[in-house]
Each structure stands twice: as structure tokens, then as C-alpha cells.
Design an enzyme around this catalytic site. Structure first.
Site, mmCIF file in Angstrom:
data_model
loop_
_atom_site.group_PDB
_atom_site.id
_atom_site.type_symbol
_atom_site.label_atom_id
_atom_site.label_comp_id
_atom_site.label_asym_id
_atom_site.label_seq_id
_atom_site.Cartn_x
_atom_site.Cartn_y
_atom_site.Cartn_z
ATOM 1 N N LYS A 1 -30.531 0.465 15.938
ATOM 2 C CA LYS A 1 -31.086 -0.785 16.484
ATOM 3 C C LYS A 1 -31.015 -0.843 18.020
ATOM 4 O O LYS A 1 -31.801 -1.539 18.647
ATOM 5 C CB LYS A 1 -30.354 -1.986 15.886
ATOM 6 N N SER B 1 -31.651 0.993 1.313
ATOM 7 C CA SER B 1 -32.249 -0.274 1.751
ATOM 8 C C SER B 1 -33.090 -0.914 0.642
ATOM 9 O O SER B 1 -33.790 -0.225 -0.100
ATOM 10 C CB SER B 1 -33.137 -0.007 2.965
ATOM 11 N N ALA C 1 -24.466 -8.061 13.528
ATOM 12 C CA ALA C 1 -24.939 -9.261 12.842
ATOM 13 C C ALA C 1 -24.321 -10.510 13.470
ATOM 14 O O ALA C 1 -24.977 -11.549 13.585
ATOM 15 C CB ALA C 1 -24.596 -9.183 11.359
ATOM 16 N N ARG D 1 -11.224 -8.713 14.968
ATOM 17 C CA ARG D 1 -10.006 -7.892 15.002
ATOM 18 C C ARG D 1 -9.871 -7.192 16.345
ATOM 19 O O ARG D 1 -8.786 -6.785 16.724
ATOM 20 C CB ARG D 1 -9.956 -6.932 13.822
ATOM 21 N N ASP E 1 -33.476 -11.233 13.233
ATOM 22 C CA ASP E 1 -32.262 -11.709 12.539
ATOM 23 C C ASP E 1 -31.892 -13.141 12.940
ATOM 24 O O ASP E 1 -31.404 -13.912 12.118
ATOM 25 C CB ASP E 1 -31.073 -10.791 12.842
ATOM 26 N N GLY F 1 -15.961 -11.778 12.810
ATOM 27 C CA GLY F 1 -16.621 -10.529 13.171
ATOM 28 C C GLY F 1 -17.351 -10.659 14.497
ATOM 29 O O GLY F 1 -17.727 -11.774 14.909
ATOM 30 N N ALA F 2 -17.530 -9.515 15.167
ATOM 31 C CA ALA F 2 -18.171 -9.528 16.478
ATOM 32 C C ALA F 2 -19.094 -8.323 16.647
ATOM 33 O O ALA F 2 -19.318 -7.843 17.750
ATOM 34 C CB ALA F 2 -17.101 -9.535 17.572
ATOM 35 N N GLY G 1 -26.014 -13.774 1.931
ATOM 36 C CA GLY G 1 -26.866 -13.209 2.979
ATOM 37 C C GLY G 1 -28.306 -12.944 2.559
ATOM 38 O O GLY G 1 -29.115 -12.510 3.390
ATOM 39 N N LEU H 1 -22.739 -13.190 5.207
ATOM 40 C CA LEU H 1 -23.974 -12.424 5.459
ATOM 41 C C LEU H 1 -24.184 -11.328 4.426
ATOM 42 O O LEU H 1 -25.262 -10.742 4.332
ATOM 43 C CB LEU H 1 -23.961 -11.826 6.869
#
Ligand code: NAP
Length: 294
Positions: free
Chosen positions: A64, A13, A130, A151, A101, A126-127, A259, A236
Site C-alpha cells: 500500500k 483475499s 488500518a 503496544r 478505507d 493499534g497504530a 469489519g 475491524l
């Protein structure tokens, strides 16, 4: 005082680099610590925050969701997204979970993208986690259309269903789900015909192995000719700073946003919740860039 980063692993990170610099710049006696937390230690890591010398924590992959059950309160920002990335210990000792976010992404679009969501056609690739924050930002911001290309269309359907349950899908926004392997040209249409395109998949990220749909060398998720100069293209990903998608966007004369601004602004929002002080955003950005350069 201390702030922890709860995740597994956490050593990759760059948050410590810019959060510690921000505490130091404001003369705050706070240490930003890495709390590497295997799944069975999540509750113990959260318990640490209850100590009086702790301001709170950031939470990253994969915890998270897992931290939520150990908190005393979930703020509306996190309830909608269904994930917590920031925990703040209140003066009375209660732990409140936030998600910064949405705020981070909204600010990035506004300040660095010079754009907003109101009345705009948004196409999201994307799902995952984020993408959820992006979808909330677009819906709350009053987008005219939100097209999610995933996808696994079922993942996108469940994302939209959760947001609908939270009352976030409003009548002014038309939503649609498109399978990434759809052969009928729906993906091309949704990308050609959008004002803001957002990649919320790891496709193009340093270290991400090219195994998925559309990831062979010559074919990313987006063909260059689908992009127009009127489109704001947002990835992102911040490492590399210029992803293959953003490179294609620039070549087509489109505006390109990576991002990093979102990362900095979500961190700044967390900093402000822990300290009650304005975050030194320019410094945080500079320190993040330095950390990314290694
Ligand atoms: P995530 O929860 O794992 O979701 C990733 C999404 O991308 C899923 O829908 C996944 O589908 C899809 N995907 C993965 N590989 C793919 C491929 N090869 N082809 C097509 N779709 C693919 O991850 P995340 O936390 O949302 O993160 C997504 C990206 O955003 C990462 O690059 C991350 O670094 C970045 N990010 C940036 C910030 C920031 O502050 N700038 C914040 C958070 C995340 P499946 O579920 O089917 O695999």
C-alpha cells in the site's frame, strides 16, 4: 476490461468474490484478476494498469505504500492516510492513487453502527495501517477525543505526527497515546470512558497466533467489565464474524460491529471510481459472506 489486485500474497483475499459479482451484476465486461506481486515486481504490476484495457487496481498488504512512488497523482484521501488501496486509470492514462478505507469505515459507522464521530470519545486499539484510516475518519468527523492504545507508543506518536502535518488534527479533538502495557489504568479508563471503541489490531483474527500483550487465553486487550451498553464496539476483523471482543461486547449489552461493512464499503467506493456506476452493495455483502463461509 480488467482490474487487478496487487499484493503478496493475494490468494486469501475475498475481494475477487464480491468485486467480480458486482461487475457481472451490472453487465460490465470486466475481469477482476489476482496480481500476486513480490516486492521487486511492484513497479511492473503498476505499469500494467497503464494499458488501455485496464480500469485500475486494488492494493493490499504489503504494497500500500510501495505503489505510491509509481503513480502520477495521490488523491487527498490517500495522502492523509499515507497509503493507497485503490488505483484508477484516468481517461488520459494517468494513474491516481486513492484510499477508500476512510470512506469505508465512516460509512460503516454511519449506516451499520447508526453513529457518527462528531463530539464523540473514540478509543482506538493499534497504530498500524488500518488504525491510520480510522484515526483520519475520527479526526475529519470531528471527534472530541481520540485515544490511541498501542503496544509501541512511538508508532502511535508517528501516526499522530503525520496526521498533524497534513492538518488533520484539529483543535476540537483532544488526542492521547496510551501504552498497551501501561500499568496505571490508563487503558481501562480510556475504554470505560469512550463512546466508540475500535480494535485495529489482528488480535482475535482467525489464524493470528496469540503471542502479543494481553493475548493469553483469558485476557484480550479489553476486559468485559470495561464495556457498557452505551458503547459501540467495532472490530475491524471480519473473520471470524464474531470475534472474542465482539462476543464480550454483546454479552455486556453493547452494540457490536465487525469489519465486514468497512470491507464492503471500501470495495464499493473503489468500484464506483473504476466504473462511474453505483456499486450493488447488498450483493457484494452477500458474496463476501459466502466467500468467508468457504
Ligand atoms: P498492521 O499495519 O500490521 O497494524 C497492526 C497493529 O496492531 C499494529 O499497531 C501492531 O503493533 C498491533 N498489533 C499486532 N499484534 C498485536 C498484539 N498481539 N497485541 C497488541 N497489538 C498488536 O495491520 P493493519 O493492516 O492495520 O490491520 C489490522 C487489522 O485490521 C487486521 O486484523 C486486518 O485484517 C484488519 N483490517 C480490516 C479492514 C476492513 O476493511 N475491515 C481493513 C484493513 C485492515 P506492532 O506494529 O507493534 O506489531
Amino acid at each position: 476490461m480488467r482490474v487487478g489486485l496487487i499484493g503478496f500474497p493475494v490468494n486469501h483475499s475475498i475481494s475477487p468474490a464480491f468485486q467480480q459479482a458486482a461487475f457481472d451484476a451490472l453487465g460490465l465486461d470486466v475481469r477482476y484478476e489476482l496480481w500476486e506481486t513480490p516486492p521487486e515486481r511492484v513497479s511492473a504490476s503498476v505499469e500494467q494498469i497503464r494499458r488501455p484495457d485496464c480500469l485500475g487496481a486494488n492494493v493490499t498488504i504489503p504494497h500500500k505504500l510501495a505503489v505510491m512512488e509509481y503513480l502520477d497523482e495521490i488523491d487527498g484521501s490517500a495522502a492523509g492516510v499515507g497509503a493507497v488501496n485503490t488505483i484508477v486509470r484516468q481517461p488520459d492514462g494517468r494513474l491516481v492513487g486513492f484510499n477508500t478505507d476512510v470512506e469505508g469505515f465512516t460509512r460503516a459507522i454511519r449506516e451499520d453502527g447508526q453513529a457518527g464521530f462528531k463530539g464523540q470519545r473514540i478509543t482506538l486499539l493499534g497504530a498500524g495501517g488500518a488504525a491510520r484510516a480510522v484515526a483520519v475518519a475520527a479526526l475529519v468527523g470531528g471527534a472530541a477525543r481520540l485515544s490511541i492504545c498501542a503496544r509501541r507508543p512511538l508508532q502511535a506518536a508517528s501516526l499522530l505526527a503525520t496526521l498533524a502535518e497534513h492538518g488533520l488534527v484539529r483543535p476540537e479533538t483532544r488526542t492521547e497515546i496510551i501504552a498497551l502495557d501501561d500499568a496505571s489504568g490508563q487503558r481501562e479508563r480510556a475504554i470505560r470512558d469512550c463512546d466508540i471503541l475500535i480494535n485495529a489490531t489482528p488480535v482475535g483474527m482467525t489464524g493470528h497466533s496469540p503471542r502479543g500483550i494481553g493475548e493469553t487465553a483469558g485476557d484480550l486487550l479489553v476486559q468485559p467489565e470495561w464495556l457498557s451498553p452505551a458503547t459501540l464496539v467495532c472490530d475491524l476483523i471480519y473473520n471470524p464474524p464474531l470475534t472474542p471482543l465482539l462476543e464480550r461486547a454483546r454479552a455486556r449489552g453493547a452494540r457490536a460491529l465487525n469489519g465486514l461493512p468497512m470491507l464492503i464499503y471500501q470495495g464499493a467506493a473503489a468500484f464506483e471510481r473504476w466504473t462511474g456506476q453505483d456499486a450493488p452493495v447488498a450483493l457484494m455483502r452477500e458474496k463476501a459472506r459466502e466467500a468467508l463461509r468457504g
